[in-house]
Design a protein around this motif. Structure first.
Motif, short mmCIF file in Angstrom:
data_model
loop_
_atom_site.label_atom_id
_atom_site.label_comp_id
_atom_site.label_asym_id
_atom_site.label_seq_id
_atom_site.Cartn_x
_atom_site.Cartn_y
_atom_site.Cartn_z
N LYS B 168 0.83 -1.21 0.00
CA LYS B 168 0.00 0.00 0.00
C LYS B 168 0.86 1.26 0.00
N LEU B 170 3.93 1.46 -1.34
CA LEU B 170 4.49 1.57 -2.69
C LEU B 170 3.43 2.07 -3.66
N PHE B 171 2.21 1.58 -3.50
CA PHE B 171 1.12 2.02 -4.37
C PHE B 171 0.93 3.53 -4.25
N CYS B 174 3.66 5.41 -6.05
CA CYS B 174 3.52 5.34 -7.52
C CYS B 174 2.38 6.23 -8.00
N ILE B 175 1.23 6.16 -7.33
CA ILE B 175 0.07 6.91 -7.83
C ILE B 175 0.34 8.41 -7.71
N LEU B 177 3.27 9.85 -8.01
CA LEU B 177 4.19 10.21 -9.10
C LEU B 177 3.46 10.24 -10.44
N VAL B 178 2.55 9.27 -10.64
CA VAL B 178 1.82 9.26 -11.92
C VAL B 178 0.96 10.52 -12.02
N GLY B 447 7.31 14.79 -7.82
CA GLY B 447 7.21 14.11 -9.11
C GLY B 447 7.89 14.79 -10.29
#
Lengths: 165, 507
Positions: B168, B170-171, B174-175, B177-178, B447
Motif C-alpha cells: 500500500k 508503494l502504491f 507510484c500513484i 508520481l503518476v 514528481g
C-alpha cells in the motif's frame, strides 16, 4: 471492511491498467537523442501500481492485513448515513456553484449543515451563513483580486465592484 | 561568524512590522488549529496556503511556518484537556497529559507542554542554523543523479521506516508520481494523460488540489466519522502563582527535555518519520531513562515534556532537508515546498546563494515564532479551552467552504474543485483501508523534479542506470535507498531464519 479492501484493490488495478494504456499514447521506450520517451515515466509507475494492487489482492487472499481479517462493516450504519449525507451536501454545493455561484451555494450549505445536521439555532445558523460570504467576498475578490464563480448572480455584483474598485 | 551575520540580517527581515504581525497571527491560528481535535499543522497549512497569495513569498512562508509551529504547541492542549490528540503528533502527550488533567493538574501539564515545546523548538533551530549552511554548500555540487538518488532515499524511508503496509505504501508513492505526470510532458511538450480529453487536465494536477482534498475534505470526513458522542473537557485552574510554581518544578525535567529535543531533531530529518514517531520514541526513551518507569501513564510530568519537546524539534528538523536539499522532511514541509514553487522560488541549495534574504528571514522568523507561540500559549489557555467546546458542526462547514474556495483560487478553474472533492472522498476511503497518504502528497510534489532528474541522468549516461551508482555521492545515497526499499525483505528473511533456528532447537 473485508470486502471493501478487495474492491478497492480491484478498482485500483483496473485504474492502473487504464493509466498504462493512456501513458502508452506517448513513446514509452528510448527516443534517440532525447532519452526516455514522454510516456515512459508514467508507464512504468502505472505498472508499479498494477503490481502493488495485485500484491494487495494476493495478501487479501492470504488474510495478511487486519482489514482482510476484519468482519466489521466498512462504515458503521450510523456513520454511513452521516458521512454520505455530508458528501452529498458537498457535491450539491459544488454543483450548484455552476448555477447560483459561490455566494448562493455557500449560505445554503451552511443552512443545511448547521440547522439540519448540527441542530443549531436559526440565529447562529444565519449569522454564519450570511457573514461567511461577506468575509469571503472582501478577502478574495477585493483584497486578492480573485474572481470567484458567480453563475446567474453575476450581474448582482456589478454595483459592488463599482463601489470597491 | 558569517552565520551570525546572516542571522542578524534575517532578524531584520523577520522583525519588519508586517512579518512580525504575520508571525504572531500565524502562531495564534496554528495554536487554534492544533487545539482542534483532528486538525494538525498539515491541515492548517494545506487549507490556508491559498490565502497567503495576498502577501509576498517571504512573508507567506513565514506565516505558514508560524502556523506549523503554533499547531505543534496547540496539539498538546486537546491531548491534555480532552484526552483526544489534537493531531497525530500529540498522541504520546495523551498518555500522561490526560491522567494529570484528571488529577486536577491540567494547568501543570499545559505549562509543561508549552515550555517543553519552546525548548524543543529553540534547541532544534540552533541545530538547524548550525547544520543548514554547510549542508547547502555540499548540496550545491549535486547534479541530476544525486537529486534523483535523494528522492529515492526519501521514498525509501517510507518503505523501510514508515511502518505501514508495504504494497500500500508503494502504491501510494507510484500513484502520486503518476498524478504529477499529468499535463504536458516537460521535455517533448506533448500532452499526456488527458483523461477523457477534459481541458482541465492540460495544466496538470496541482499538488494543492490533492493536499486540500486529502488534508481538508478527507480529514474532516474522518473526524466526523470518528468523533461521535460527547467528550469531557477537563477543568484547568489557571493563575499566575500556579504557573510560576509549575515552571519551577520543570527544572527537574531538563534532562528529558534535552533528550526529546535531540531525538526530535534527528528523527524529524527523515521524510517518513517526522514528529509523530519522534514524539513516541522520545516518550519511550524518557520512560527507560526514568528512575520510576512505573509512574508513566499515570501522570508523570516527564511523559508530557518528552513528546512535546520532540514533536516541536522534529517540525524544525523537517525543514532542514526541505531548504537545503529540496526534499521535504514531512507532509507539511512538502506542502510548503510546493508553495515555494508556486511563488517562483526554486527549492534546494541554490536558495542559500540566490535568496539569502528569504532563507535567513525564514530561519530568524522561527526563533521569533517560538517566542510568541509560548507567550500566546500560556496567556490564552482559557481561550483555547473554550475552543475545544466549539461544536464540530460549526467548524466543519467553515472548513469545507475554505477548502472549496481555496481549491478554486490558485488556478481559478472549477475543474480543480471537483477533482479536489474526488481526491478528498477517495482519499478518505483509502485511508480507512490503511493506504498511507503522506507518501502520495510527497510524490506529487517531488514528481516533476524526479522525472526531470531521472531523464536527464539517463540521457547523460545513454540509458545506463549505473550512473546513479558510479558517482561517489549519488552512489552512497542510492545504496542507502536500495537498502531501505529492501528492509521489509531483509526483515522477513531474518524472521524466517530465527524461526528455523527456534524450530531446530526445539527438536
Amino acid at each position: 471492511m473485508r470486502r471493501a479492501e478487495l474492491i478497492m484493490a480491484i478498482v485500483m488495478a483496473i485504474f492502473s491498467a487504464y493509466l498504462m494504456s493512456k501513458s502508452a499514447e506517448l513513446p514509452i521506450g528510448w527516443v534517440k537523442g532525447s532519452g526516455p520517451g514522454g510516456g515512459a515515466f508514467p508507464f512504468w509507475l502505472s505498472l508499479g501500481m498494477l503490481i502493488c494492487s495485485l500484491w494487495i489482492i494476493v495478501r487479501w487472499f492470504m488474510r495478511a492485513t487486519p482489514q482482510s481479517r476484519s468482519s466489521h462493516p466498512f462504515l458503521e450504519s450510523h456513520a454511513l448515513a452521516l458521512v454520505f449525507m455530508v458528501i452529498a451536501a458537498l457535491v450539491a454545493m459544488v454543483g450548484s456553484i455552476h448555477f447560483i455561484g459561490v455566494y448562493g451555494a455557500v449560505p445554503l450549505f451552511f443552512i443545511f449543515y448547521m440547522r439540519f445536521l448540527g441542530r443549531h439555532s436559526w440565529t447562529s445558523t444565519l449569522t454564519l451563513a450570511l457573514s461567511t460570504p461577506v468575509v469571503t467576498f472582501l478577502f478574495f475578490e477585493i483584497l486578492l483580486h480573485i474572481t470567484l464563480p458567480k453563475g446567474a448572480t453575476e450581474e448582482l455584483f456589478y454595483p459592488l465592484f463599482d463601489f470597491f474598485m | 561568524m558569517e552565520i551570525i551575520q546572516h542571522l542578524l540580517d534575517g532578524f531584520l527581515v523577520a522583525l519588519q512590522p508586517m512579518n512580525l504581525f504575520l508571525v504572531i497571527a500565524g502562531c495564534a491560528v496554528g495554536l487554534f488549529i492544533g487545539a482542534m481535535p483532528g486538525l494538525g499543522s498539515v491541515n492548517g497549512v494545506a487549507i490556508l496556503l491559498p490565502v497567503t497569495f495576498i502577501v509576498p513569498p517571504t512573508s507567506a512562508i513565514i506565516f505558514l511556518a508560524a502556523i506549523y509551529y503554533g499547531a505543534m504547541y496547540g496539539g498538546a492542549i486537546s491531548s491534555i484537556m480532552l484526552g483526544i490528540p489534537g493531531a497525530s503528533t500529540a498522541v504520546a502527550t495523551t498518555f500522561d497529559g490526560r491522567p494529570l488533567a484528571l488529577k486536577g493538574m491540567a494547568d501543570k501539564a499545559l505549562v509543561a507542554a508549552a515550555v517543553a515545546s519552546f525548548a524543543g523548538g529553540t534547541i532544534s533551530i540552533i541545530l538547524f542554523t548550525a547544520f543548514a549552511p554547510p549542508l547547502a554548500k555540499v548540496a550545491l555540487a549535486f547534479g541530476s543523479p544525486e537529486e534523483f538518488a535523494l528522492m529515492m532515499l526519501a521514498f525509501g524511508t517510507f518503505v523501510g521506516l514508515g511502518g505501514d503496509d508495504i504494497p500500500k505504501t508503494l502504491f501510494s508513492i507510484c500513484i502520486g508520481l503518476v498524478m504529477s505526470a499529468v499535463g504536458l510532458d516537460i521535455i517533448s511538450g506533448r500532452p499526456r494523460l488527458i483523461f477523457g480529453d477534459i481541458p482541465g487536465f492540460f495544466h496538470g494536477i496541482n499538488f494543492l488540489v490533492l493536499a486540500i482534498g486529502i488534508y481538508g475534505i478527507g480529514e474532516i470526513l474522518w473526524t466526523i466519522e470518528s468523533s461521535r458522542g460527547g467528550v469531557q473537557v477537563s477543568q484547568a485552574v489557571v493563575s499566575v502563582k500556579r504557573i510560576l510554581a509549575a515552571l519551577r518544578e520543570l527544572v527537574k525535567s531538563t534532562k528529558t527535555i534535552l533528550m526529546g529535543s535531540f531525538v526530535g531533531f534527528f528523527v524529524g530529518l527523515l521524510p517518513a518519520a517526522g514528529a509523530t514517531p519522534a514524539s513516541i520514541m522520545s516518550y519511550g526513551f524518557a520512560k527507560t531513562m526514568s528512575s520510576k518507569p512505573g509512574s508513566f501513564g499515570k501522570g508523570n510530568i516527564d511523559g508530557v515534556t518528552a513528546p512535546e519537546s520532540a514533536n516541536n524539534a522534529a517540525s524544525t528538523g523537517s525543514m532542514l532537508p526541505m531548504l537545503t536539499l529540496g526534499i521535504p522532511g514531512s507532509p507539511t514541509t512538502a506542502i510548503l515546498l510546493g508553495g515555494m514553487v508556486i511563488w517562483g522560488l526554486e527549492p534546494g541549495p541554490r536558495l542559500f546563494v540566490d535568496q539569502t534574504e528569504f532563507v535567513w528571514g525564514l530561519i530568524a522568523s522561527l526563533y521569533v515564532a517560538n517566542f510568541f507561540a509560548i507567550v500566546l500559549n500560556i496567556a490564552f489557555i482559557p481561550l483555547f479551552v473554550w475552543v475545544l467546546k466549539l461544536p464540530f458542526t460549526i467548524l466543519a462547514p467553515i472548513i469545507f467552504v475554505l477548502c472549496v474556495v481555496g481549491g478554486y483560487a490558485p488556478t481559478q478553474d472549477m475543474h480543480d474543485v471537483w477533482l479536489m472533492l474526488l481526491f478528498g472522498v477517495v482519499g478518505y476511503f483509502m485511508r480507512k483501508l490503511d493506504y498511507p497518504m503522506a507518501p502520495m502528497v510527497l510524490a506529487i510534489v517531488l514528481g516533476p523534479l524526479a522525472e526531470l532528474s531521472l531523464r536527464q541522468s539517463l540521457l547523460q549516461s545513454h540509458g545506463s542506470v549505473l550512473v546513479f551508482f558510479e558517482r561517489p555521492i549519488s552512489g552512497v545515497i542510492m545504496v542507502f535507498a536500495v537498502l531501505l526499499f529492501l528492509t521489509p525483505v531483509i526483515r522477513a528473511a531474518m524472521r524466517s531464519i530465527t524461526a528455523r533456528r527456534a524450530g531446530s532447537a526445539g527438536e
